[in-house]
Structure formats: structure tokens, C-alpha cells
Design an enzyme around this catalytic site. Structure first.
Site, short mmCIF file in Angstrom:
data_model
loop_
_atom_site.label_atom_id
_atom_site.label_comp_id
_atom_site.label_asym_id
_atom_site.label_seq_id
_atom_site.Cartn_x
_atom_site.Cartn_y
_atom_site.Cartn_z
N GLU A 185 -11.26 -1.91 -5.63
CA GLU A 185 -11.73 -0.52 -5.59
C GLU A 185 -11.77 0.05 -7.02
O GLU A 185 -12.56 0.93 -7.31
CB GLU A 185 -10.81 0.34 -4.69
CG GLU A 185 -11.50 1.58 -4.15
CD GLU A 185 -10.77 2.23 -2.98
OE1 GLU A 185 -11.13 1.97 -1.83
OE2 GLU A 185 -9.84 3.02 -3.22
N GLY A 207 -5.58 7.37 -5.18
CA GLY A 207 -5.04 6.90 -3.90
C GLY A 207 -4.34 5.55 -4.01
O GLY A 207 -3.23 5.36 -3.53
N ARG A 208 -4.99 4.59 -4.68
CA ARG A 208 -4.42 3.24 -4.77
C ARG A 208 -3.28 3.15 -5.78
O ARG A 208 -2.69 2.08 -5.95
CB ARG A 208 -5.53 2.23 -5.07
CG ARG A 208 -6.42 2.60 -6.23
CD ARG A 208 -7.71 1.80 -6.20
NE ARG A 208 -8.65 2.20 -7.25
CZ ARG A 208 -9.54 3.19 -7.13
NH1 ARG A 208 -9.59 3.91 -6.04
NH2 ARG A 208 -10.37 3.47 -8.12
N LYS A 219 -4.24 11.76 0.89
CA LYS A 219 -4.42 12.56 -0.33
C LYS A 219 -5.38 13.72 -0.05
O LYS A 219 -5.08 14.87 -0.35
CB LYS A 219 -4.97 11.65 -1.43
CG LYS A 219 -5.24 12.37 -2.72
CD LYS A 219 -5.72 11.40 -3.79
CE LYS A 219 -6.26 12.16 -4.99
NZ LYS A 219 -6.76 11.28 -6.03
N LYS A 237 -19.26 5.66 4.75
CA LYS A 237 -18.60 6.75 5.49
C LYS A 237 -19.65 7.77 5.95
O LYS A 237 -19.63 8.22 7.09
CB LYS A 237 -17.61 7.48 4.58
CG LYS A 237 -16.29 6.80 4.36
CD LYS A 237 -15.36 7.84 3.71
CE LYS A 237 -14.20 7.22 3.00
NZ LYS A 237 -13.45 8.17 2.18
N GLU A 268 -10.56 8.66 9.80
CA GLU A 268 -9.73 7.69 10.53
C GLU A 268 -8.30 8.21 10.67
O GLU A 268 -7.69 8.16 11.74
CB GLU A 268 -9.67 6.35 9.78
CG GLU A 268 -10.99 5.64 9.59
CD GLU A 268 -11.70 6.05 8.30
OE1 GLU A 268 -11.61 7.23 7.90
OE2 GLU A 268 -12.34 5.18 7.70
N HIS A 285 -1.55 -25.08 3.76
CA HIS A 285 -2.09 -25.73 4.95
C HIS A 285 -3.36 -25.05 5.43
O HIS A 285 -3.79 -25.26 6.56
CB HIS A 285 -1.04 -25.74 6.06
CG HIS A 285 0.20 -26.46 5.63
ND1 HIS A 285 0.36 -27.82 5.79
CD2 HIS A 285 1.32 -26.02 4.99
CE1 HIS A 285 1.55 -28.17 5.29
NE2 HIS A 285 2.14 -27.10 4.80
O1 F6P Z 1 -11.11 3.89 0.65
C1 F6P Z 1 -11.44 5.08 0.01
C2 F6P Z 1 -10.26 5.96 -0.15
O2 F6P Z 1 -10.67 7.14 -0.74
C3 F6P Z 1 -9.13 5.32 -0.97
O3 F6P Z 1 -9.32 5.40 -2.33
C4 F6P Z 1 -7.95 6.04 -0.46
O4 F6P Z 1 -6.77 5.38 -0.78
C5 F6P Z 1 -8.24 6.07 1.02
O5 F6P Z 1 -9.64 6.29 1.10
C6 F6P Z 1 -7.51 7.10 1.81
O6 F6P Z 1 -7.76 8.40 1.35
P1 F6P Z 1 -6.83 9.61 1.72
O7 F6P Z 1 -5.47 9.33 1.20
O8 F6P Z 1 -7.47 10.80 1.08
O9 F6P Z 1 -6.81 9.73 3.22
#
Ligand code: F6P
Length: 524
Positions: A329, A243-244, A182, A488, A188, A360
Site C-alpha cells: 500500500e 493507517g498502516r 481512523k 470502493k 466494512e 512443504h
Molecule cells: O485499505 C485502505 C485503507 O484506507 C487503509 O489504508 C486503512 O488502514 C484501512 O483502509 C482502514 O481505514 P480506517 O482505519 O479509516 O477504517
């Protein structure tokens, strides 16, 4: 609960509901009609209906980020406009869906070719959190609807093992990377995308290959362009999609390529059906509202700290992970939307695992441990994988577990059972306490007709609305995630300190000591 069932033969009919492909049995809960009346009064007392309306009409209910919350617009199948700041967003939503359709079809039909002129066979989604968990869940659950010639992969972790293990199986000439972010600033994701690009360019011998093997899904055109992806190959979404909650947007592009746009839109239609149910049904007949109220009943009134999600369906194995992000979240918050510190518990710990495997692993604690653990059991009635009587056995296990959790086994029943096995006297007395199950453990059983795109859409939307309702009742803003930022920031400070002899005195002794040890003994 045993007594309640004994006293009321109509309890199942009274406490079960249906919406399209979803059937909810919530009769195995510690509730009476009075409980439900009081819980729905609680929902009324916080103006839930008004909050639902505010979400739906695009008010900026995400107050700390000053944004509307309109993932429901992404799956709106109706013709009515959806306004954000006075502008109808539906034309743009439909346009991106069309663009997804054109692109996914061209990949599936072998019209979109790689740099060396070969068909694409493997799609790698690079993203994390909401840009990974939702699409990964759906891709796994709907695999039988996929195109035979196309495989999907999901790389999220910055641990180099994740990308390396994925790439080792792939041919760069037939691989398409979908960089999903987003913000397009998540370190990462950008590092994984950069490493994937280096691999591709090295193996295909030209920078020009990037244009045929990388597309992006983002709200940030500038950052996508800076990364070297042509904006023509970018699929847009908007800041009013959390995002979620973004699975329904172009974030689902990898899924759309895998299962085709018709199936993807069937999933949107399933979610829309749940939206309509949510926005129209009275609280006492409203599945997401009831699930939310039951959760609050245990969380707030009984002090339950966790909530288990147990899909009796291997293809839903990643559902607990998706719901962890969705719920924790969203409602892992300790202040109200107005910034006041709360003096009661909010969002529970969400956890779980596919049944029957979990029987199990952790079911012993559910049956005879000391904690109250409400659970959702999710199970499709028809299987996509008919194999002998496997499905009957799966269903029988699911039903048996919810029954055992509800009924338990009394001391008298355990005694009779042991006596029937020939035990008596001290031997029986010694074993007896170990054979007693207190029961009274609550569960919801959520039956799907079958794992279809439509049913899965309804199921996920159901949970989204449940989380929203709980957030409203606790007074939270369920749509920000400031808590994720702090770790972060600290990581960005530590990265250069691992490589150089940079001063680390800003840190506590533990962090300093661990950095020093890593400098001495670590590195890749
Ligand atoms: O974990 C934090 C967060 O901002 C989430 O809400 C989001 O889904 C994820 O990082 C990835 O963010 P992006 O889609 O901006 O890379």
C-alpha cells in the site's frame, strides 16, 4: 555467492549488524563491499538523509494529502518535543497513552463491568487494513504475555461469516467491542460494528448496553458520536498517523488490554530503539537502510518482482499479511510524488508463510524454479514454547534453507551423490538434471533474541523504515493510498443495483451479466 564465501572467511562478520534485540545477517546476498558502496551512494544521491530529517521534523511529506508523517512520535520515549505545524504533539500522545492505561487496567482488573455487572472476558476488535492487521499480528505474537482471563478476536471482513463465526463463541454480557477506524467511514467496519451492536442489544435487551460494551478508536469524533459511542469512550489519534503505521497509537488498544500497558509500552520502546538506530547510524551500518538497498538491488538491477517474508515462528504467521499492507500500500505506486509516471519497477509483491510449513508448499520453486526470489528469514533464538527439541529442529530447518538457497548443489556434487547411491550410466544421467540446484538465491536472516514486546516493536519499526527508504529512492509518496479508493467507489454504485431492477447499462457486459446472475440466483 558460494565463491564469495569461499574467498572471504570474514564475510559473516563483515555483513552482519545488530540493533538491540535484532541481529541481521545479510552475508547471503549477491554483494561485495563495492556493491554496498555504490548502493549507499545511490541513497546519498536522492538526499535520503534530508528526507529522514523532513519526516522526523514533521514536514508534510505526504504531499498528496498534505500531511506530516509522524508514527515515530507515537513511540517517542524521549523528552524532546515533536512539532506538527509548530505544535508539540507529545503532550496529546502521552495523554492518550495514559487514557489507554487507565482503561486497559480497569478492564483487566475487572473494574470496568459489562451492562449486567459481569467482568469482560472477550475483546473484539472491529477494523480493517491498518486498523486490523498490525494489532492482530501483535496480539497473536505476544499471546504468552496476555492476561489469562482475557481473549482477543479480530473481525475485519464484511463477509458475514467473519462476524457470525466470532459471535457464536461469545457471551454478549462479557464481550467488549473496540471499533477501530481512523476515518470512521470505512463501510466494512461500520457495517460489522452495526451488526455487532444489533446482536448485543437483542441479546441484552437494551440500547443502554451499548455504552458498556462499545468503545472506539478514531480520528473522527463526530462520526464516532453519530454511531452512538460516547466520545468519553473514544481513544483519539491523528491524521499524521497513516493507517498502516497506526499500531503504535490507540489502534493498539485491544493489544494493550490483552498484554497490559507495561508490555505495550515495552513494544513502543523497542520501536523507538530502532528509530534511534535508523536516524543516527551511517547508511552502511543502518539496518533498515541496508535492507531497503538490498531490496532495490534485486528489484531494479536483477528484475526480481517479489520478495518473500518467511518467519520461522508460528506466532509470526500474520507478519507477511501485515508487511503486505505496509509495503504494497505504501510503495505500490507508478508516479513520483510530483506526479511523473515512472519507467521502472517500484514496490515488489510481498508474500510469505511461516516456516517450516512453507518448505512443504512453495520452497520447491525457490530452490529449482526459474525466478529470482529474495527472502527474509525471521527467527527467534529462544522460544516461548519450550517443548522437547522442537526449537532446535525449527532453527536447523531455517538455517538449512538459507544455506541451500545460497549454495545450491552443483552438477558435480549431484553426480557424486547419485554415484554414492549406486547409480551409473543412463539411470544417473536421466536423474542428474533433476538433482541440480542452481543456488545463488539471496536471503537475509533476521534473528530476534526472543519474541518479546520490545523485540517485536523493533522488528516492525525496522520494516516501516525499510519501506520509507525504498519509497524515497524511487521518488514515491509512500503515505497515500489512492489506488484503494476506486474499487470502493464502484462497490458503492453496485450495492443498490444488486437488490433492485435498477438499470445496469453503465457497466461492461461482464459486470452486467454477473449482476444479473446474482439477482437471479444469489442473495443471502
Ligand atoms: O485499505 C485502505 C485503507 O484506507 C487503509 O489504508 C486503512 O488502514 C484501512 O483502509 C482502514 O481505514 P480506517 O482505519 O479509516 O477504517
Amino acid at each position: 555467492m558460494r565463491d564469495l564465501f569461499d574467498a572471504d572467511p570474514g564475510r559473516f562478520e563483515r555483513f552482519s549488524l545488530e540493533c538491540g534485540p535484532i541481529f541481521l545477517d545479510y552475508s547471503k546476498n549477491r554483494i561485495t563491499e563495492d556493491t554496498l558502496r555504490l548502493l549507499t551512494e545511490l541513497a546519498e544521491s536522492v538526499d535520503l538523509a534530508d528526507w529522514m530529517l523532513r519526516m522526523r521534523r514533521g514536514d508534510h511529506i505526504n504531499v498528496s494529502e498534505n500531511r506530516a508523517v509522524l508514527h515515530t512520535a507515537l513511540r517517542n520515549r524521549g523528552n524532546e518535543p515533536v512539532l506538527v505545524d509548530g505544535q508539540d504533539v507529545m503532550p496529546a500522545v502521552r495523554e492518550v497513552l495514559q487514557k489507554m492505561r487507565r482503561f486497559s487496567e480497569s478492564v483487566r482488573q475487572g473494574e470496568w463491568l459489562g451492562f449486567t455487572g459481569q467482568r469482560i472476558t472477550d475483546i473484539v476488535n472491529i477494523g480493517i487494513g491498518g486498523s486490523d492487521l498490525g494489532p492482530m499480528l501483535v496480539a497473536r505474537a505476544l499471546r504468552p504475555y496476555g492476561s489469562v482471563g482475557i481473549r482477543t478476536h479480530f473481525v475485519s471482513n464484511v463477509d458475514g461469516g467473519h462476524l457470525s463465526e466470532t459471535l457464536v463463541k461469545l457471551d454478549p454480557a462479557t464481550t467488549l467491542f473496540v471499533v477501530t477506524s481512523k476515518s470512521f467511514t470505512t463501510p466494512e467496519t461500520l457495517l460489522n460494528a452495526t451488526s455487532a451492536r444489533s446482536w448485543l442489544v437483542r441479546r441484552l435487551g437494551s440500547e443502554a448496553a451499548v455504552a458498556r460494551h462499545f468503545v472506539a478508536v478514531s480520528t473522527n469524533t463526530q462520526a464516532v458520536t453519530a454511531f452512538g459511542i460516547d466520545p468519553a469512550h473514544m481513544f483519539e489519534f491523528w491524521d499524521w498517523v497513516g493507517g498502516r503505521y497506526s499500531l503504535w497509537s490507540a489502534v493498539g488498544l485491544t493489544v494493550a488490554i490483552q498484554i497490559g500497558m507495561d508490555h505495550f509500552e515495552a513494544m513502543l520502546a523497542g520501536a523507538h530503539e530502532m528509530d534511534q538506530h535508523f536516524f543516527s547510524q551511517p547508511f552502511e551500518r543502518n539496518i533498515p537502510v541496508l535492507l531497503a538497498l538490498l531490496g532495490i538491488w534485486y528489484n531494479t538491477c536483477f528484475g526480481a518482482h517479489t520478495h518473500a517474508v518467511i518467519p520461522y515462528d508460528q506466532s509470526l504467521a500474520r507478519l507477511p499479511a501485515h508487511l503486505q499492507q505496509l509495503d504494497m500500500e505504501s510503495n505500490g505506486k507508478r508516479v513520483t510524488r510530483d506526479g511523473f509516471t515512472l519507467d521502472f519497477d517500484t514496490g515488489p509483491v510481498i508474500w510469505g508463510e511461516a516456516g517450516v510449513n512453507c518448505q512443504h508448499a512453495f520452497f520447491q520453486l525457490l530452490h529449482q524454479g526459474t525466478r529470482l526470489i529474495p527472502a527474509d528469514f525471521i527467527v527467534p533464538m529462544k522460544t516461548l514454547y519450550p517443548l522437547g527439541n522442537h526449537h532446535d529442529i525449527l532453527i536447523a530447518n531455517c538455517l538449512a534453507q538459507t544455506q541451500a538457497l545460497m549454495r545450491g548443489k552443483s552438477e558435480q556434487e549431484a553426480r557424486q551423490e547419485l554415484a554414492a547411491q549406486g547409480l551409473s550410466g543412463e539411470a544417473l544421467a536421466q536423474l542428474l538434471p533433476h538433482k541440480v540446484f542452481p543456488g545463488n538465491q539471496p536471503s537475509n536472516t533476521i534473528m530476534l533474541d526472543k519474541m518479546t514486546p520490545h523485540a517485536l516493536g523493533s522488528l516492525i519499526a525496522m520494516y516501516e523504515h525499510k519501506v520509507f527508504v525504498q519509497g524515497v529512492i524511487w521518488g514515491l509518496n509512500s503515505f497515500d493510498q489512492w489506488g484503494v479508493e476506486y474499487g470502493k467507489q464502484l462497490a458503492q454504485r453496485i450495492i443498490p443495483q444488486l437488490a433492485d431492477e435498477v438499470d445496469t447499462h453503465e457497466h461492461d457486459a461482464s459486470t452486467r451479466g454477473l449482476i444479473a446472475r446474482y439477482r437471479r440466483l444469489g442473495h443471502g
